[in-house]
Design a protein around this motif. Structure first.
Motif, short mmCIF file in Angstrom:
data_model
loop_
_atom_site.label_atom_id
_atom_site.label_comp_id
_atom_site.label_asym_id
_atom_site.label_seq_id
_atom_site.Cartn_x
_atom_site.Cartn_y
_atom_site.Cartn_z
N ILE A 100 -10.43 0.18 5.82
CA ILE A 100 -9.51 0.72 6.82
C ILE A 100 -9.26 -0.39 7.83
O ILE A 100 -10.20 -0.90 8.45
CB ILE A 100 -10.09 1.98 7.49
N VAL A 101 -7.99 -0.76 7.99
CA VAL A 101 -7.67 -1.84 8.92
C VAL A 101 -7.05 -1.33 10.22
O VAL A 101 -7.03 -2.05 11.21
CB VAL A 101 -6.74 -2.90 8.27
N LYS A 152 -8.35 -6.37 -1.22
CA LYS A 152 -8.72 -7.75 -0.91
C LYS A 152 -7.53 -8.70 -0.93
O LYS A 152 -7.61 -9.80 -0.40
CB LYS A 152 -9.84 -8.24 -1.82
N SER A 153 -6.39 -8.28 -1.50
CA SER A 153 -5.20 -9.14 -1.50
C SER A 153 -4.44 -9.05 -0.18
O SER A 153 -3.58 -9.87 0.09
CB SER A 153 -4.27 -8.75 -2.65
N GLY A 154 -4.72 -8.01 0.61
CA GLY A 154 -4.02 -7.82 1.86
C GLY A 154 -2.89 -6.80 1.80
O GLY A 154 -2.28 -6.49 2.81
N MET A 155 -2.60 -6.28 0.62
CA MET A 155 -1.58 -5.24 0.50
C MET A 155 -2.04 -4.01 1.28
O MET A 155 -3.20 -3.61 1.19
CB MET A 155 -1.38 -4.88 -0.98
N LEU A 156 -1.14 -3.42 2.06
CA LEU A 156 -1.49 -2.27 2.87
C LEU A 156 -1.01 -0.97 2.25
O LEU A 156 0.10 -0.90 1.70
CB LEU A 156 -0.88 -2.39 4.27
N LEU A 157 -1.83 0.05 2.35
CA LEU A 157 -1.52 1.40 1.93
C LEU A 157 -1.68 2.28 3.15
O LEU A 157 -2.74 2.29 3.78
CB LEU A 157 -2.48 1.83 0.81
N GLU A 158 -0.62 3.01 3.50
CA GLU A 158 -0.69 3.92 4.64
C GLU A 158 -0.83 5.35 4.13
O GLU A 158 -0.03 5.81 3.32
CB GLU A 158 0.57 3.81 5.50
N GLY A 204 -3.08 9.20 10.82
CA GLY A 204 -3.42 8.56 9.56
C GLY A 204 -3.96 7.16 9.75
O GLY A 204 -4.34 6.78 10.87
N CYS A 205 -3.99 6.41 8.68
CA CYS A 205 -4.55 5.07 8.77
C CYS A 205 -3.96 4.15 7.70
O CYS A 205 -3.35 4.60 6.74
CB CYS A 205 -6.06 5.11 8.68
N TRP A 260 -12.55 8.22 1.04
CA TRP A 260 -12.86 8.20 -0.39
C TRP A 260 -12.44 6.87 -1.01
O TRP A 260 -13.16 6.29 -1.81
CB TRP A 260 -12.18 9.38 -1.08
N TYR A 261 -11.26 6.37 -0.63
CA TYR A 261 -10.78 5.10 -1.16
C TYR A 261 -11.68 3.94 -0.71
O TYR A 261 -11.90 3.00 -1.47
CB TYR A 261 -9.33 4.85 -0.74
N VAL A 262 -12.21 4.03 0.49
CA VAL A 262 -13.16 3.01 0.95
C VAL A 262 -14.44 3.09 0.14
O VAL A 262 -14.94 2.08 -0.37
CB VAL A 262 -13.45 3.18 2.46
#
Length: 124
Positions: free
Chosen positions: A28-29, A41-47, A35-36, A19-21
Motif C-alpha cells: 500500500i503506497v 515491485k515494478s511500480g505499477m499502481l492499482l487503485e 480507498g488506497c 489481502w493483496y498485500v
C-alpha cells in the motif's frame, strides 16, 4: 507517457488491499478515506476505492478470460495453492500452453479474477 494506475470501484477496498498485500506481495503506497493505491515491485499502481455514486465492480459477473488482473510469478502451482488456502477460489485448471507458458485463474475472496502466469524462459 506511461500508465499511471488502473482503478477499480469495489465494495471492500481496504479488505481487498490487505489481502493483496498479504497474499500477492503488493504494497500500500497511499491510503485515503475511500480507498488506497497499491503497487507491485515494478511500480505499477492499482487503485481500489469505493464510490457509492457509481456501480461497484462485480467480479463474479464475468468470466476470468474476459477480464482479469494478471501476475507474473515463478511458481504458478505454489501461489495458486496459497491463494486458495487464503480464501481465493480456483477457476478452471492449471494449463501449460504449447509455448511452455503456465497459467491459472483464481478469484480473490470478493470474486475478482486474477491470472497467475509463468512465461517460458522469463522471470517475473
Amino acid at each position: 507517457m506511461r500508465i499511471e494506475h488502473l482503478a477499480f470501484n469495489v465494495t471492500a477496498p481496504f479488505e481487498m488491499a490487505d489481502w493483496y498485500v498479504a497474499h500477492l506481495g503488493m504494497q500500500i503506497v497511499k491510503r485515503g478515506e475511500t480507498g488506497c493505491f497499491l503497487s507491485d515491485k515494478s511500480g505499477m499502481l492499482l487503485e481500489l476505492y469505493e464510490d457509492a455514486a457509481a456501480p461497484a465492480l462485480d467480479g463474479f459477473s464475468f468470466p476470468p478470460a474476459t477480464f482479469h488482473l494478471a501476475f507474473a510469478v515463478d511458481e504458478v502451482e505454489n501461489l495458486l495453492r496459497a491463494l486458495v488456502k487464503g480464501g481465493g477460489r480456483q477457476e478452471g485448471t492449471l494449463r501449460t500452453l504449447p509455448s511452455g507458458d503456465r497459467l491459472a485463474f483464481v478469484r480473490d475472496p470478493w470474486g475478482f479474477p486474477l491470472q497467475l502466469v509463468s512465461r517460458a524462459g522469463a522471470t517475473p
